[in-house]
Scaffold this motif. Structure first.
Motif, PDB file in Angstrom:
ATOM      1  N   HIS A   1       6.413   4.320   6.201  1.00 38.20           N
ATOM      2  CA  HIS A   1       5.952   3.609   5.003  1.00 38.20           C
ATOM      3  C   HIS A   1       4.656   2.827   5.195  1.00 38.20           C
ATOM      4  O   HIS A   1       4.486   1.747   4.627  1.00 38.20           O
ATOM      5  CB  HIS A   1       7.061   2.667   4.522  1.00 38.20           C
ATOM      6  N   VAL A   2       3.734   3.389   5.962  1.00 40.88           N
ATOM      7  CA  VAL A   2       2.445   2.724   6.155  1.00 40.88           C
ATOM      8  C   VAL A   2       1.685   2.573   4.835  1.00 40.88           C
ATOM      9  O   VAL A   2       1.142   1.490   4.556  1.00 40.88           O
ATOM     10  CB  VAL A   2       1.602   3.480   7.200  1.00 40.88           C
ATOM     11  N   PRO A   3       1.614   3.598   3.975  1.00 43.92           N
ATOM     12  CA  PRO A   3       0.905   3.417   2.696  1.00 43.92           C
ATOM     13  C   PRO A   3       1.499   2.277   1.859  1.00 43.92           C
ATOM     14  O   PRO A   3       0.759   1.541   1.188  1.00 43.92           O
ATOM     15  CB  PRO A   3       1.088   4.772   1.997  1.00 43.92           C
ATOM     16  N   ALA A   4       2.821   2.116   1.883  1.00 49.17           N
ATOM     17  CA  ALA A   4       3.449   1.038   1.124  1.00 49.17           C
ATOM     18  C   ALA A   4       3.024  -0.323   1.665  1.00 49.17           C
ATOM     19  O   ALA A   4       2.777  -1.263   0.896  1.00 49.17           O
ATOM     20  CB  ALA A   4       4.970   1.172   1.182  1.00 49.17           C
TER      21      ALA A   4
ATOM     22  N   ILE B   1       0.194  -0.990   3.255  1.00 51.75           N
ATOM     23  CA  ILE B   1      -1.211  -1.178   2.874  1.00 51.75           C
ATOM     24  C   ILE B   1      -1.287  -1.665   1.429  1.00 51.75           C
ATOM     25  O   ILE B   1      -2.076  -2.559   1.101  1.00 51.75           O
ATOM     26  CB  ILE B   1      -1.992   0.137   3.069  1.00 51.75           C
ATOM     27  N   LEU B   2      -0.451  -1.093   0.575  1.00 48.83           N
ATOM     28  CA  LEU B   2      -0.394  -1.507  -0.830  1.00 48.83           C
ATOM     29  C   LEU B   2       0.040  -2.971  -0.954  1.00 48.83           C
ATOM     30  O   LEU B   2      -0.563  -3.756  -1.701  1.00 48.83           O
ATOM     31  CB  LEU B   2       0.578  -0.603  -1.585  1.00 48.83           C
TER      32      LEU B   2
ATOM     33  N   ARG C   1      -2.678  -5.395   0.051  1.00 49.98           N
ATOM     34  CA  ARG C   1      -3.699  -5.533  -0.992  1.00 49.98           C
ATOM     35  C   ARG C   1      -3.191  -6.397  -2.141  1.00 49.98           C
ATOM     36  O   ARG C   1      -3.899  -7.266  -2.650  1.00 49.98           O
ATOM     37  CB  ARG C   1      -4.094  -4.145  -1.507  1.00 49.98           C
TER      38      ARG C   1
ATOM     39  N   GLU D   1      -7.863  -5.416   2.167  1.00 48.97           N
ATOM     40  CA  GLU D   1      -8.000  -3.961   2.132  1.00 48.97           C
ATOM     41  C   GLU D   1      -7.879  -3.430   3.555  1.00 48.97           C
ATOM     42  O   GLU D   1      -8.670  -3.800   4.429  1.00 48.97           O
ATOM     43  CB  GLU D   1      -9.344  -3.567   1.531  1.00 48.97           C
TER      44      GLU D   1
ATOM     45  N   SER E   1      -7.007   0.002   6.284  1.00 44.86           N
ATOM     46  CA  SER E   1      -6.872   1.447   6.473  1.00 44.86           C
ATOM     47  C   SER E   1      -5.634   1.771   7.304  1.00 44.86           C
ATOM     48  O   SER E   1      -5.134   2.891   7.270  1.00 44.86           O
ATOM     49  CB  SER E   1      -8.114   1.998   7.181  1.00 44.86           C
ATOM     50  N   GLU E   2      -5.130   0.775   8.059  1.00 47.88           N
ATOM     51  CA  GLU E   2      -3.910   0.925   8.837  1.00 47.88           C
ATOM     52  C   GLU E   2      -3.103  -0.357   8.736  1.00 47.88           C
ATOM     53  O   GLU E   2      -3.661  -1.447   8.583  1.00 47.88           O
ATOM     54  CB  GLU E   2      -4.234   1.216  10.317  1.00 47.88           C
TER      55      GLU E   2
ATOM     56  N   GLU F   1       2.443  -1.423  -7.617  1.00 52.14           N
ATOM     57  CA  GLU F   1       1.723  -0.182  -7.974  1.00 52.14           C
ATOM     58  C   GLU F   1       1.016  -0.264  -9.324  1.00 52.14           C
ATOM     59  O   GLU F   1      -0.190   0.039  -9.417  1.00 52.14           O
ATOM     60  CB  GLU F   1       2.695   0.997  -7.933  1.00 52.14           C
TER      61      GLU F   1
ATOM     62  N   SER G   1      -3.209  -0.118 -10.131  1.00 51.65           N
ATOM     63  CA  SER G   1      -3.646   1.205 -10.600  1.00 51.65           C
ATOM     64  C   SER G   1      -4.816   1.088 -11.556  1.00 51.65           C
ATOM     65  O   SER G   1      -5.098   0.050 -12.113  1.00 51.65           O
ATOM     66  CB  SER G   1      -2.478   1.902 -11.286  1.00 51.65           C
TER      67      SER G   1
END
Length: 266
Positions: free
Chosen positions: A194-197, A199-200, A203, A209, A211-212, A262, A266
């Motif tokens: 769940h790395v993208p989660a 990062i979200l 933010r 912001e 990237s990892e 999310e 968006s």
């Protein structure tokens, strides 16, 4: 919270302006949790051979109901001989992990190490053998006995820039975090799947912001992230929408936080 632990309470960043801000676990709670999870530490005694110099030994330990470390040691061991001459000692406990060791939690418990009183020996034996079953092979040898560290003061380091003293009284009454046992599994799952989660969430809740992202710690009130950004590595803490008590509640609140973040981004 005692004045020696923190002059002004450390708090999370807000997750929602309309939500109440949850305090972070106290340093006393963090140390109590850290010590409860550990099994091997470094015991430093005062050397008989070189008076005044510290003598370090690798030391398995269990804990009693108040979090006091219990040792099963032999009279033939140098550290035991040191303690019999001078009970002053310290126990250094560190968090297990594969990352930067200077970024992990650790604590030094300073106090007196004395034989466990005879009337408490049975309870100490039960607790120790529950953790070290193989010790049954030598626990009844005449030269072995149970000793216990009575903390007088504790110094805690929670990673880069997080440090402070904890009083013995605060430590002895502190509670172990309910996620203590589940935390390694939660961290592994989040960092694998769940790395993208994360990062979200960084933010949305910390205006960073990245990237990892790596989740480095989690407790009932929130979690820490280590983030790779355009300005270098940064750390942040995000509090949950509400306190959690187990891994299932943690999963549910994280899903809720991602779902809320999310549409906002968006």
């Amino acid at each position: 919270m005692s004045t020696t632990e923190s002059v002004s309470p450390r708090r999370h960043a807000y997750t929602d302006p309309s939500a109440s801000q949850l305090p972070e676990p106290s340093y006393a709670e963090r140390v109590r949790t850290l010590v409860s999870l550990g099994t091997i530490a470094t015991l430093s005694t005062i050397s008989l051979k070189r008076p005044g110099y510290p003598f370090g030994s690798l030391m398995p330990y269990a804990i009693d109901e108040s979090g006091r470390p219990i040792f099963l040691i032999s009279n033939m061991a140098m550290h035991t001989q040191n303690l019999q001459a001078d009970p002053r000692a310290s126990l250094f406990v560190s968090q297990a992990g594969d990352g930067d060791p200077l970024g992990t939690a650790r604590a030094t418990l300073v106090g007196d190490v004395l034989p466990v009183p005879e009337e408490e020996n049975s309870a100490a034996r039960e607790r120790y053998l529950a953790r070290y079953e193989n010790s049954r092979s030598w626990v009844d040898f005449k030269d072995f006995g149970f000793y216990r560290l009575q903390p007088l003061d504790i110094y805690y380091v929670g990673g880069f820039g997080v440090m402070g003293w904890v009083t013995a009284d605060d430590y002895l009454i502190a509670k172990i975090d309910p996620l203590a046992e589940a935390a390694p599994r939660i961290l592994s799952h989040m960092n694998t799947d769940h790395v993208p989660a994360m990062i979200l969430l960084a933010r949305a809740h910390s205006n960073l912001e990245a990237s990892e992202a790596t989740m480095t710690a989690v407790d009932r009130l929130g979690f820490h992230l280590r983030l790779k950004t355009a300005d270098g590595m940064k750390g942040t803490r995000i509090n949950f929408l509400r306190a959690v008590q187990n891994a299932d509640e943690t999963r549910k609140v994280l899903v809720e936080m991602v779902q809320t973040a999310e549409p906002k981004l968006s």
